[in-house]
Design a protein around this motif. Sequence first.
Motif, PDB file in Angstrom:
ATOM      1  N   GLN A   1       0.843  -1.373   0.328  1.00 21.35           N
ATOM      2  CA  GLN A   1      -0.618  -0.294  -0.197  1.00 21.35           C
ATOM      3  C   GLN A   1       1.338   0.931  -0.316  1.00 21.35           C
ATOM      4  OE1 GLN A   1      -3.663  -0.228  -0.338  1.00 21.35           O
ATOM      5  NE2 GLN A   1      -3.381  -2.123  -0.130  1.00 21.35           N
ATOM      6  N   ALA A   2       0.675   2.327  -0.439  1.00 22.10           N
ATOM      7  CA  ALA A   2       0.744   3.912  -0.446  1.00 22.10           C
ATOM      8  C   ALA A   2       2.263   3.632   0.634  1.00 22.10           C
ATOM      9  CB  ALA A   2       0.790   4.933  -0.998  1.00 22.10           C
ATOM     10  N   THR A   3       0.751   3.635   2.371  1.00 16.34           N
ATOM     11  CA  THR A   3       1.300   4.069   3.344  1.00 16.34           C
ATOM     12  C   THR A   3       3.250   3.182   3.619  1.00 16.34           C
ATOM     13  OG1 THR A   3      -0.422   2.658   4.488  1.00 16.34           O
ATOM     14  CG2 THR A   3      -0.557   5.242   4.541  1.00 16.34           C
ATOM     15  N   GLU A   4       3.010   2.264   3.544  1.00 17.97           N
ATOM     16  CA  GLU A   4       3.540   1.230   3.652  1.00 17.97           C
ATOM     17  C   GLU A   4       4.584   1.130   2.112  1.00 17.97           C
ATOM     18  OE1 GLU A   4       1.181  -3.105   4.232  1.00 17.97           O
ATOM     19  OE2 GLU A   4       1.115  -2.414   2.404  1.00 17.97           O
ATOM     20  N   LEU A   5       4.495   1.663   1.278  1.00 16.34           N
ATOM     21  CA  LEU A   5       5.680   1.739   0.142  1.00 16.34           C
ATOM     22  C   LEU A   5       6.813   3.203   1.301  1.00 16.34           C
ATOM     23  CD1 LEU A   5       7.150   1.505  -2.071  1.00 16.34           C
ATOM     24  CD2 LEU A   5       5.129   2.255  -3.433  1.00 16.34           C
TER      25      LEU A   5
ATOM     26  N   ALA B   1      17.809   7.578  -4.159  1.00 12.51           N
ATOM     27  CA  ALA B   1      16.757   7.077  -4.583  1.00 12.51           C
ATOM     28  C   ALA B   1      15.496   7.219  -4.285  1.00 12.51           C
ATOM     29  CB  ALA B   1      16.614   5.839  -5.251  1.00 12.51           C
ATOM     30  N   ALA B   2      15.824   6.176  -2.558  1.00 12.51           N
ATOM     31  CA  ALA B   2      14.963   5.982  -1.475  1.00 12.51           C
ATOM     32  C   ALA B   2      14.061   7.551  -0.605  1.00 12.51           C
ATOM     33  CB  ALA B   2      14.934   5.508  -0.519  1.00 12.51           C
ATOM     34  N   GLY B   3      15.063   8.153  -1.214  1.00 14.66           N
ATOM     35  CA  GLY B   3      14.593  10.189  -0.409  1.00 14.66           C
ATOM     36  C   GLY B   3      13.858  10.239  -1.705  1.00 14.66           C
ATOM     37  N   ARG B   4      14.471  10.332  -3.041  1.00 16.80           N
ATOM     38  CA  ARG B   4      13.366  10.997  -3.598  1.00 16.80           C
ATOM     39  C   ARG B   4      11.675  10.706  -3.649  1.00 16.80           C
ATOM     40  NH1 ARG B   4      17.922  10.128  -6.869  1.00 16.80           N
ATOM     41  NH2 ARG B   4      17.112   8.480  -7.794  1.00 16.80           N
ATOM     42  N   MET B   5      11.331   9.393  -3.478  1.00 16.59           N
ATOM     43  CA  MET B   5      10.211   8.405  -3.476  1.00 16.59           C
ATOM     44  C   MET B   5       9.846   9.318  -2.213  1.00 16.59           C
ATOM     45  SD  MET B   5      10.880   5.002  -4.980  1.00 16.59           S
ATOM     46  CE  MET B   5       9.278   4.540  -4.228  1.00 16.59           C
ATOM     47  N   ASP B   6      10.569   9.468  -1.040  1.00 18.31           N
ATOM     48  CA  ASP B   6       9.677   9.957   0.072  1.00 18.31           C
ATOM     49  C   ASP B   6       9.312  11.155   0.068  1.00 18.31           C
ATOM     50  OD1 ASP B   6      10.051   9.526   3.587  1.00 18.31           O
ATOM     51  OD2 ASP B   6      11.700  10.574   3.677  1.00 18.31           O
ATOM     52  N   ASP B   7      10.751  12.416  -0.344  1.00 19.92           N
ATOM     53  CA  ASP B   7      10.404  13.595  -0.949  1.00 19.92           C
ATOM     54  C   ASP B   7       8.328  13.909  -1.716  1.00 19.92           C
ATOM     55  OD1 ASP B   7      12.329  13.945   0.616  1.00 19.92           O
ATOM     56  OD2 ASP B   7      13.655  14.393  -1.454  1.00 19.92           O
ATOM     57  N   ALA B   8       8.674  13.198  -2.290  1.00 19.76           N
ATOM     58  CA  ALA B   8       7.720  12.553  -3.404  1.00 19.76           C
ATOM     59  C   ALA B   8       6.165  12.269  -1.903  1.00 19.76           C
ATOM     60  CB  ALA B   8       6.773  12.054  -4.491  1.00 19.76           C
ATOM     61  N   TYR B   9       6.208  11.346  -0.727  1.00 18.61           N
ATOM     62  CA  TYR B   9       5.358  11.449  -0.039  1.00 18.61           C
ATOM     63  C   TYR B   9       5.062  12.118   0.836  1.00 18.61           C
ATOM     64  CZ  TYR B   9       4.505   6.476  -1.739  1.00 18.61           C
ATOM     65  OH  TYR B   9       4.180   5.465  -2.683  1.00 18.61           O
ATOM     66  N   ALA B  10       5.976  13.087   1.064  1.00  8.95           N
ATOM     67  CA  ALA B  10       6.651  13.918   1.806  1.00  8.95           C
ATOM     68  C   ALA B  10       5.268  15.179   1.220  1.00  8.95           C
ATOM     69  CB  ALA B  10       7.459  14.348   2.502  1.00  8.95           C
TER      70      ALA B  10
ATOM     71  N   GLU C   1       6.781   4.836   4.242  1.00  6.23           N
ATOM     72  CA  GLU C   1       7.793   4.108   5.519  1.00  6.23           C
ATOM     73  C   GLU C   1       8.458   3.428   4.639  1.00  6.23           C
ATOM     74  OE1 GLU C   1       5.010   1.501   7.419  1.00  6.23           O
ATOM     75  OE2 GLU C   1       3.796   3.561   8.209  1.00  6.23           O
ATOM     76  N   LEU C   2       8.931   2.305   4.250  1.00  5.45           N
ATOM     77  CA  LEU C   2      10.099   1.895   3.648  1.00  5.45           C
ATOM     78  C   LEU C   2      11.203   2.764   2.565  1.00  5.45           C
ATOM     79  CD1 LEU C   2      11.351  -1.169   2.637  1.00  5.45           C
ATOM     80  CD2 LEU C   2       9.736  -1.550   0.943  1.00  5.45           C
ATOM     81  N   ALA C   3      10.083   3.693   1.932  1.00  8.62           N
ATOM     82  CA  ALA C   3      11.378   4.610   1.606  1.00  8.62           C
ATOM     83  C   ALA C   3      11.576   5.443   2.503  1.00  8.62           C
ATOM     84  CB  ALA C   3      10.443   5.469   0.544  1.00  8.62           C
TER      85      ALA C   3
END
Length: 70
Positions: A10-14, A36-45, A16-18
Amino acid sequence: LKVLSGGGLQATELQELAHSLAGAAGAFGYPAVSEAAGRMDDAYAQGSEPARADLDALIVEVQRVVDAAG
């Protein structure tokens, strides 16, 4: 890798993982994974879904680490 590429999260799990991968990879000396994970985390943030290209980049970088570990 199966979890990331399988699309079963789910988006929330992804998110948290990122976030976890961004911090842990940086702490353990894997800057490409962290970025790479930070880019994903930033998008979610920012309240949006990360681009598929960002997920693909994270998968590639994690695979490089796995391959290098043997």
